[in-house]
Design a protein around this motif. Structure first.
Motif, mmCIF file in Angstrom:
data_model
loop_
_atom_site.group_PDB
_atom_site.id
_atom_site.type_symbol
_atom_site.label_atom_id
_atom_site.label_comp_id
_atom_site.label_asym_id
_atom_site.label_seq_id
_atom_site.Cartn_x
_atom_site.Cartn_y
_atom_site.Cartn_z
ATOM 1 N N LEU A 1 0.863 -1.155 0.168
ATOM 2 C CA LEU A 1 -0.245 0.179 -0.001
ATOM 3 C C LEU A 1 0.902 1.260 0.058
ATOM 4 O O LEU A 1 0.732 2.328 -0.620
ATOM 5 N N ARG A 2 1.829 1.143 0.735
ATOM 6 C CA ARG A 2 2.945 2.719 0.979
ATOM 7 C C ARG A 2 3.521 2.646 -0.534
ATOM 8 O O ARG A 2 3.976 3.703 -0.461
ATOM 9 N N SER A 3 3.600 1.610 -1.426
ATOM 10 C CA SER A 3 4.490 1.997 -2.382
ATOM 11 C C SER A 3 3.872 1.993 -3.797
ATOM 12 O O SER A 3 4.334 2.230 -4.656
ATOM 13 N N HIS A 4 2.611 1.348 -3.757
ATOM 14 C CA HIS A 4 1.810 1.060 -4.954
ATOM 15 C C HIS A 4 1.420 2.444 -5.375
ATOM 16 O O HIS A 4 0.848 3.638 -4.699
ATOM 17 N N GLU A 5 1.266 2.622 -6.708
ATOM 18 C CA GLU A 5 0.725 3.915 -7.599
ATOM 19 C C GLU A 5 -0.899 3.928 -7.292
ATOM 20 O O GLU A 5 -1.384 5.188 -7.661
ATOM 21 N N ASP A 6 -1.478 2.905 -7.092
ATOM 22 C CA ASP A 6 -2.858 3.076 -6.977
ATOM 23 C C ASP A 6 -3.372 2.394 -5.621
ATOM 24 O O ASP A 6 -3.851 1.381 -5.440
ATOM 25 N N PRO A 7 -3.088 3.394 -4.504
ATOM 26 C CA PRO A 7 -3.380 2.816 -3.135
ATOM 27 C C PRO A 7 -4.717 2.326 -3.049
ATOM 28 O O PRO A 7 -5.052 1.564 -2.265
ATOM 29 N N ASP A 8 -5.929 2.747 -3.779
ATOM 30 C CA ASP A 8 -7.218 2.712 -3.498
ATOM 31 C C ASP A 8 -7.413 1.137 -3.870
ATOM 32 O O ASP A 8 -8.273 0.404 -3.318
ATOM 33 N N LEU A 9 -6.870 0.650 -4.815
ATOM 34 C CA LEU A 9 -6.670 -0.901 -5.428
ATOM 35 C C LEU A 9 -6.385 -1.639 -4.122
ATOM 36 O O LEU A 9 -6.907 -2.688 -3.836
ATOM 37 N N ILE A 10 -5.314 -1.313 -3.450
ATOM 38 C CA ILE A 10 -4.563 -2.240 -2.395
ATOM 39 C C ILE A 10 -5.535 -1.988 -1.266
ATOM 40 O O ILE A 10 -5.865 -2.993 -0.557
ATOM 41 N N GLU A 11 -6.120 -0.876 -1.044
ATOM 42 C CA GLU A 11 -6.904 -0.754 0.293
ATOM 43 C C GLU A 11 -8.163 -1.567 0.123
ATOM 44 O O GLU A 11 -8.551 -2.074 1.003
ATOM 45 N N GLU A 12 -8.676 -1.792 -1.219
ATOM 46 C CA GLU A 12 -9.804 -2.733 -1.459
ATOM 47 C C GLU A 12 -9.518 -4.046 -1.128
ATOM 48 O O GLU A 12 -10.289 -5.195 -0.581
ATOM 49 N N ASP A 13 -8.304 -4.649 -1.507
ATOM 50 C CA ASP A 13 -7.644 -5.914 -1.210
ATOM 51 C C ASP A 13 -7.630 -6.137 0.217
ATOM 52 O O ASP A 13 -7.805 -7.093 0.878
ATOM 53 N N ILE A 14 -7.044 -5.064 1.095
ATOM 54 C CA ILE A 14 -6.892 -5.068 2.394
ATOM 55 C C ILE A 14 -8.123 -5.317 3.064
ATOM 56 O O ILE A 14 -8.415 -6.164 4.095
#
Length: 423
Positions: A384-397
């Protein structure tokens, strides 16, 4: 003088004529193959006349419908054409019932050659999918009820006649995806001629075993993916299992349902032990490269515990507890994503623990499962801290945490119920 046999329920106004010179004339009827099949049952001499008539050009013209121009090159034939060939197969079964297997097969091939000649003479381009589907229906109707040893002869004769042994060797000797057209041709032949026309799961299981027999386990895994893995009409999707995961239950079913069903059939086959199935699965989910854990989980979820437990138990016995825990974590996630009950995952864990011998190993597995849950969350948090699309990672979390929480609820409720407390 003519003797007329007429069935009003099949041919309202058309008839089949048995002449005094020992020949048959068949006027074009609504269902001529059905009526001729009944005619062949009346007497041995009549059956011989029907058989003699079937090799004439008039018979082929009467029984085999012409194909329309502009047929879909990748679509299956219509149900009417398939039913026609199923009836033709039944007709051939009845007129050749007194012959030895070798002679019956020779007459079946001769009839297929006549059909090929009729369609070729008509100047119509017949798509490969159409001919294979028609001949598959014809073959299965003709050999219905044959002994397994006779079906073994059918498979060997068919493989030799159609050069499928050489094609399979050429495909399996190369790397996955190196010859996409050959791979598709191999799949179409085995599926449309041997597997898809089967009426029962047992028949499909037996033909699958014949296709896999004689190959190493690595090649068996390749063949199984060739037969039932995801594909387009042009190629097999070998990278689909290593690059992406299904967006939902529908896409997961499109990619893995047929493969899962094939594994489930093998799991119930007498000749396949749990160890053999686990070995096949190990090679399957590593070809052409190791699958994503979520895709392995989709396959196991669709196949059920009779496939999932042998694989996970074999890995646990081999000391790969961490790999088992990661797969169970992926199972938990995909089960929640597809809105399935986490009770199934817990059932798999319970059966897996029963397969593991010592209490120490079972305790190690349980701890490894919760450690894997922790690692999954931390890995996504780092991403999440390094991804260019944090919204996508937040959904996975959110999906991950929700899945773990749901699994925890099920575990707690099961524990309370085992203590005699309603939950």
């Amino acid at each position: 003088m003519h003797h007329v046999f007429q069935w009003l329920d099949d041919w309202p106004v058309q008839c089949a004529y048995l002449t005094d010179t020992g020949s048959i004339y068949c006027a074009t009827g609504r269902r001529p193959a059905v009526s001729l099949s009944r005619l062949a049952l009346t007497a041995k001499s009549v059956r011989a006349l029907v058989e003699a008539w079937l090799v004439t050009p008039r018979a082929i013209a009467c029984l085999v419908p012409p194909l329309p121009d502009g047929a879909d090159p990748i679509g299956l034939p219509g149900p009417g054409l398939l039913v026609t060939f199923q009836r033709l197969g039944l007709l051939q079964k009845r007129v050749t019932c007194l012959y030895f297997t070798k002679d019956r097969l020779r007459r079946l091939w001769d009839f297929v050659n006549q059909v090929d000649a009729r369609w070729s003479a008509a100047g119509v381009s017949v798509p490969c999918v159409v001919t294979l589907a028609c001949y598959g229906r014809f073959l299965h109707a003709a050999i219905a009820g044959w002994e397994e040893c006779e079906c073994d002869k059918v498979f060997r004769a068919l493989s030799s006649r159609c050069c499928m042994t050489q094609l399979a060797e050429r495909v399996l000797r190369g790397t996955a995806g190196a010859a996409p057209q050959d791979e598709v041709n191999l799949r179409l032949f085995y599926r449309l001629v041997l597997l898809d026309p089967c009426r029962t799961a047992r028949d499909r299981q037996l033909w699958t075993e014949r296709i896999l027999a004689g190959h190493s386990v690595h090649r068996q895994a390749r063949l199984l993916y060739l037969l039932y893995g995801p594909r387009t009409h042009k190629e097999l999707l070998w990278e689909e299992t290593t690059d992406s995961i299904p967006h939902g239950a529908h896409q997961a079913a499109q990619h893995f349902a047929e493969l899962a069903a094939a594994l489930t059939r093998l799991a119930t086959a007498p000749g396949w032990s749990g160890a053999a199935l686990a070995d096949l699965l190990e090679h399957l989910v590593a070809a052409p490269a190791p699958w994503l854990a979520e895709n392995v989980a989709c396959l196991l979820l669709l196949a059920g515990e009779q496939v999932a437990v042998p694989l996970l138990a074999a890995q646990a016995r081999a000391g790969r507890t961490g790999q088992v825990a990661r797969l169970l974590g992926a199972l938990c996630i995909m089960t929640h994503k597809f809105r399935r009950s986490q009770h199934w995952v817990l059932t798999v864990v319970r059966q897996l623990c029963q397969e593991i011998g010592s209490a120490r190993d079972r305790g190690g597995l349980v701890r490894a499962i919760w450690d894997a849950f922790t690692c999954q969350i931390m890995d996504l948090w780092d991403l999440l801290r390094s991804h260019e699309d944090p919204d996508l990672i937040e959904e996975d979390i959110r999906l991950l945490v929700s899945a773990h929480a749901e699994f925890g609820k099920v575990v707690m409720c099961r524990a309370l119920v085992s203590d005699g407390l309603q939950c």
